[in-house]
Design a protein around this motif. Structure first.
Motif, mmCIF file in Angstrom:
data_model
loop_
_atom_site.group_PDB
_atom_site.id
_atom_site.type_symbol
_atom_site.label_atom_id
_atom_site.label_comp_id
_atom_site.label_asym_id
_atom_site.label_seq_id
_atom_site.Cartn_x
_atom_site.Cartn_y
_atom_site.Cartn_z
ATOM 1 N N THR A 137 -35.750 40.225 -9.865
ATOM 2 C CA THR A 137 -35.178 39.082 -10.842
ATOM 3 C C THR A 137 -35.415 39.603 -12.640
ATOM 4 O O THR A 137 -36.094 40.328 -12.741
ATOM 5 C CB THR A 137 -35.846 37.924 -9.622
ATOM 6 O OG1 THR A 137 -35.377 36.821 -10.243
ATOM 7 C CG2 THR A 137 -37.766 37.751 -10.809
ATOM 8 N N CYS A 138 -35.172 38.178 -12.685
ATOM 9 C CA CYS A 138 -35.226 38.097 -14.594
ATOM 10 C C CYS A 138 -34.935 36.818 -14.379
ATOM 11 O O CYS A 138 -34.237 35.756 -13.994
ATOM 12 C CB CYS A 138 -33.960 38.902 -14.927
ATOM 13 S SG CYS A 138 -33.708 38.992 -16.832
ATOM 14 N N LEU A 139 -35.685 36.118 -15.867
ATOM 15 C CA LEU A 139 -36.238 35.375 -15.474
ATOM 16 C C LEU A 139 -35.439 34.490 -17.254
ATOM 17 O O LEU A 139 -35.634 33.299 -17.558
ATOM 18 C CB LEU A 139 -37.821 35.279 -16.221
ATOM 19 C CG LEU A 139 -38.590 35.018 -15.614
ATOM 20 C CD1 LEU A 139 -40.343 35.751 -16.239
ATOM 21 C CD2 LEU A 139 -38.747 34.625 -14.120
ATOM 22 N N ASP A 140 -34.916 35.715 -17.764
ATOM 23 C CA ASP A 140 -33.895 34.834 -18.663
ATOM 24 C C ASP A 140 -32.859 36.353 -18.864
ATOM 25 O O ASP A 140 -32.180 36.932 -19.513
ATOM 26 C CB ASP A 140 -34.867 35.181 -19.980
ATOM 27 C CG ASP A 140 -33.731 35.147 -21.574
ATOM 28 O OD1 ASP A 140 -32.893 34.163 -21.078
ATOM 29 O OD2 ASP A 140 -34.117 35.088 -22.499
ATOM 30 N N PRO A 141 -31.860 35.933 -17.959
ATOM 31 C CA PRO A 141 -30.929 36.743 -17.325
ATOM 32 C C PRO A 141 -29.602 36.699 -18.037
ATOM 33 O O PRO A 141 -29.131 35.772 -19.188
ATOM 34 C CB PRO A 141 -30.137 36.383 -16.325
ATOM 35 C CG PRO A 141 -30.803 35.040 -16.224
ATOM 36 C CD PRO A 141 -32.449 35.492 -16.608
ATOM 37 N N GLU A 142 -28.760 38.298 -18.969
ATOM 38 C CA GLU A 142 -27.684 38.142 -19.780
ATOM 39 C C GLU A 142 -26.682 38.835 -18.679
ATOM 40 O O GLU A 142 -27.270 40.228 -18.914
ATOM 41 C CB GLU A 142 -28.116 38.393 -21.156
ATOM 42 C CG GLU A 142 -29.027 38.097 -21.423
ATOM 43 C CD GLU A 142 -29.713 37.945 -23.759
ATOM 44 O OE1 GLU A 142 -29.194 39.559 -23.295
ATOM 45 O OE2 GLU A 142 -29.904 37.740 -24.084
ATOM 46 N N GLY A 143 -26.085 38.814 -18.853
ATOM 47 C CA GLY A 143 -24.540 40.099 -18.114
ATOM 48 C C GLY A 143 -24.908 40.294 -16.579
ATOM 49 O O GLY A 143 -25.803 39.190 -15.979
ATOM 50 N N GLU A 144 -24.576 41.152 -16.268
ATOM 51 C CA GLU A 144 -25.019 41.633 -14.699
ATOM 52 C C GLU A 144 -26.307 42.410 -14.957
ATOM 53 O O GLU A 144 -26.614 42.000 -15.575
ATOM 54 C CB GLU A 144 -23.594 42.970 -14.298
ATOM 55 C CG GLU A 144 -22.395 42.995 -14.611
ATOM 56 C CD GLU A 144 -22.120 42.141 -13.731
ATOM 57 O OE1 GLU A 144 -22.723 41.597 -11.924
ATOM 58 O OE2 GLU A 144 -21.855 40.104 -13.936
ATOM 59 N N PRO A 145 -26.744 42.143 -13.177
ATOM 60 C CA PRO A 145 -28.342 43.211 -13.343
ATOM 61 C C PRO A 145 -28.159 44.204 -13.438
ATOM 62 O O PRO A 145 -27.294 45.258 -13.703
ATOM 63 C CB PRO A 145 -27.874 42.309 -11.462
ATOM 64 C CG PRO A 145 -27.226 41.383 -11.282
ATOM 65 C CD PRO A 145 -26.231 41.730 -12.458
ATOM 66 N N ALA A 146 -29.303 44.316 -14.344
ATOM 67 C CA ALA A 146 -29.497 45.735 -14.880
ATOM 68 C C ALA A 146 -30.755 45.843 -14.422
ATOM 69 O O ALA A 146 -31.565 46.503 -14.034
ATOM 70 C CB ALA A 146 -29.874 45.299 -16.319
ATOM 71 N N ILE A 147 -30.397 46.450 -13.141
ATOM 72 C CA ILE A 147 -31.593 47.446 -12.190
ATOM 73 C C ILE A 147 -31.385 48.784 -11.972
ATOM 74 O O ILE A 147 -29.982 49.172 -11.855
ATOM 75 C CB ILE A 147 -30.857 47.308 -10.449
ATOM 76 C CG1 ILE A 147 -30.912 45.908 -10.430
ATOM 77 C CG2 ILE A 147 -32.227 47.608 -9.943
ATOM 78 C CD1 ILE A 147 -32.034 44.663 -10.555
ATOM 79 N N PRO A 148 -32.478 49.501 -12.685
ATOM 80 C CA PRO A 148 -32.679 50.718 -12.586
ATOM 81 C C PRO A 148 -31.832 51.605 -11.549
ATOM 82 O O PRO A 148 -31.646 51.349 -10.361
ATOM 83 C CB PRO A 148 -33.959 51.627 -13.351
ATOM 84 C CG PRO A 148 -34.121 50.112 -13.757
ATOM 85 C CD PRO A 148 -33.840 48.972 -12.467
ATOM 86 N N PRO A 149 -31.227 53.258 -11.648
ATOM 87 C CA PRO A 149 -30.661 53.155 -10.820
ATOM 88 C C PRO A 149 -31.598 54.093 -9.926
ATOM 89 O O PRO A 149 -32.451 54.903 -10.758
ATOM 90 C CB PRO A 149 -29.809 54.435 -11.378
ATOM 91 C CG PRO A 149 -29.972 54.513 -12.412
ATOM 92 C CD PRO A 149 -30.623 53.749 -13.081
ATOM 93 N N MET A 150 -31.255 54.485 -8.016
ATOM 94 C CA MET A 150 -32.270 56.208 -7.975
ATOM 95 C C MET A 150 -31.827 56.703 -7.168
ATOM 96 O O MET A 150 -30.497 56.453 -6.491
ATOM 97 C CB MET A 150 -33.341 55.106 -7.142
ATOM 98 C CG MET A 150 -33.904 55.556 -6.443
ATOM 99 S SD MET A 150 -35.142 54.765 -5.300
ATOM 100 C CE MET A 150 -36.055 56.124 -4.618
#
Length: 352
Positions: A137-150
């Motif tokens: 989750t993100c408490l102050d989101p901006e744009g698309e989810p920025a989940i680090p790649p694995m």
């Protein structure tokens, strides 16, 4: 596969800081723009689950196929919703039974079931993404989810393992810096995989990326658990490929003999300025028939060795002034990490 649940009422910019916030206000607002894991997907059953991110108490619950992340307080009289009950579609407050469902909306007030429900009874929610077996989750989101790649996680040849989280009484930046450190194996991990007589770090050079940096480190230090009879081949060169995604996530891809690959994600979630919940999803294309419990146990032993070091470090945070600590050539990853943080404005939460 990943599941995404977007909230109808994201936290507004400039929102009030959490009660008893351990961060400076400008630091908290900068960190709140980033995505962090807060729970294992398998932890979340039908009932509510309480977690904390950046000193903010949150409640997680399932609303059918969606995951809801919201402030962990009932808007009516301020009781933590994590004390309540759920059925996989809604949760009910333990105090007056107010029922909350999809998108955090209040659906039922038992004391006044025929009255209209005022908008102020709806929960303030945050976006949720389930990926790598973790809920982000993100408490102050901006744009698309920025989940680090694995790397390799979605490849059919790889077994996916999401290890239990580990709590560390230390700053997330210190924990990540320890994960990417290549000179501590022979002194910290001698009970798990390292060789105390093999401490030399060959030259390596980090490369900047848009999200942080990468570093490839080659050596004869193996990665098999101590006690395993066949620990590799004489003369085999082990390649460890680090990928750092600032502020607090890194992956390590280890090249084993016979084209084996092991990838470990170190996702440090800042519970507070002095507490970190470390999540570690793993994928590998070998020994897929071994019990995952064995992987859990070995992974915990390794990270417990690191935890003892992180919890003892002073200053607790990363020093703002590089001259406050001495550096050697083997510290290039640490130096690159600090530079990447400063370049993205994160230097404000370094210790003075």
């Amino acid at each position: 596969m990943s599941a995404v649940s977007q909230s109808p009422a994201p936290a507004p910019a400039g929102r009030a800081l959490p009660r008893n916030c351990t961060f400076l206000p400008e630091d908290w607002r900068l960190l709140a723009r980033n995505w962090y894991p807060v729970a294992l997907g398998r932890e979340l059953g039908n009932g509510p689950l309480g977690v904390t991110l950046l000193d903010a108490p949150l409640v997680l619950y399932r609303a059918g196929e969606a995951i809801v992340v919201a402030d962990n307080l009932c808007p009516h009289r301020g009781v933590p919703l994590s004390m309540g009950k759920g059925d996989g579609r809604t949760i009910a407050c333990a105090y007056h039974g107010f029922v909350f469902g999809a998108e955090g909306r209040c659906r039922h007030v038992p004391a006044n079931p025929d009255n209209n429900i005022p908008p102020r009874l709806h929960l303030r929610t945050y976006p949720a993404v389930e990926r790598y077996g973790l809920i982000w989750t993100c408490l102050d989101p901006e744009g698309e989810p920025a989940i680090p790649p694995m790397p390799h996680w979605d490849e059919a040849a790889f077994q996916r393992i999401t290890c239990p989280w580990i709590d560390i009484a230390g700053f997330a930046g210190r924990q990540v810096e320890g994960f990417i450190d290549v000179a501590h194996f022979a002194f910290v991990h001698t009970e798990t995989f390292a060789d105390p007589n093999n401490a030399v770090v060959p030259p390596y050079m980090p490369t900047p990326t848009p999200t942080g940096f990468e570093a490839e480190y080659r050596s004869s230090v193996g990665n098999y658990p101590i006690g395993v009879s066949d620990r590799g081949r004489p003369g085999f060169e082990w390649l460890r490929h680090f990928r750092v995604h600032v502020p607090f996530t890194a992956t390590l891809e280890i090249h084993f003999p016979d084209e084996g690959r092991l990838v470990i994600m170190n996702a440090a979630s800042p519970v507070s300025a002095r507490k970190t919940r470390m999540f570690a999803p793993i994928c590998r294309n070998f020994e897929r028939d071994l019990p995952v419990e064995d992987v859990y146990a070995f992974n915990r032993r390794v990270f417990e060795e690191d935890r003892a070091i992180v919890e003892a470090q002073k200053p607790e945070n990363l020093p703002r002034d590089p001259a406050l600590e001495a550096h050697v050539m083997a510290d290039r990853s640490s130096i690159a990490y600090r530079r990447a943080l400063r370049a993205r404005g994160f230097s404000r939460f370094f210790s003075a």
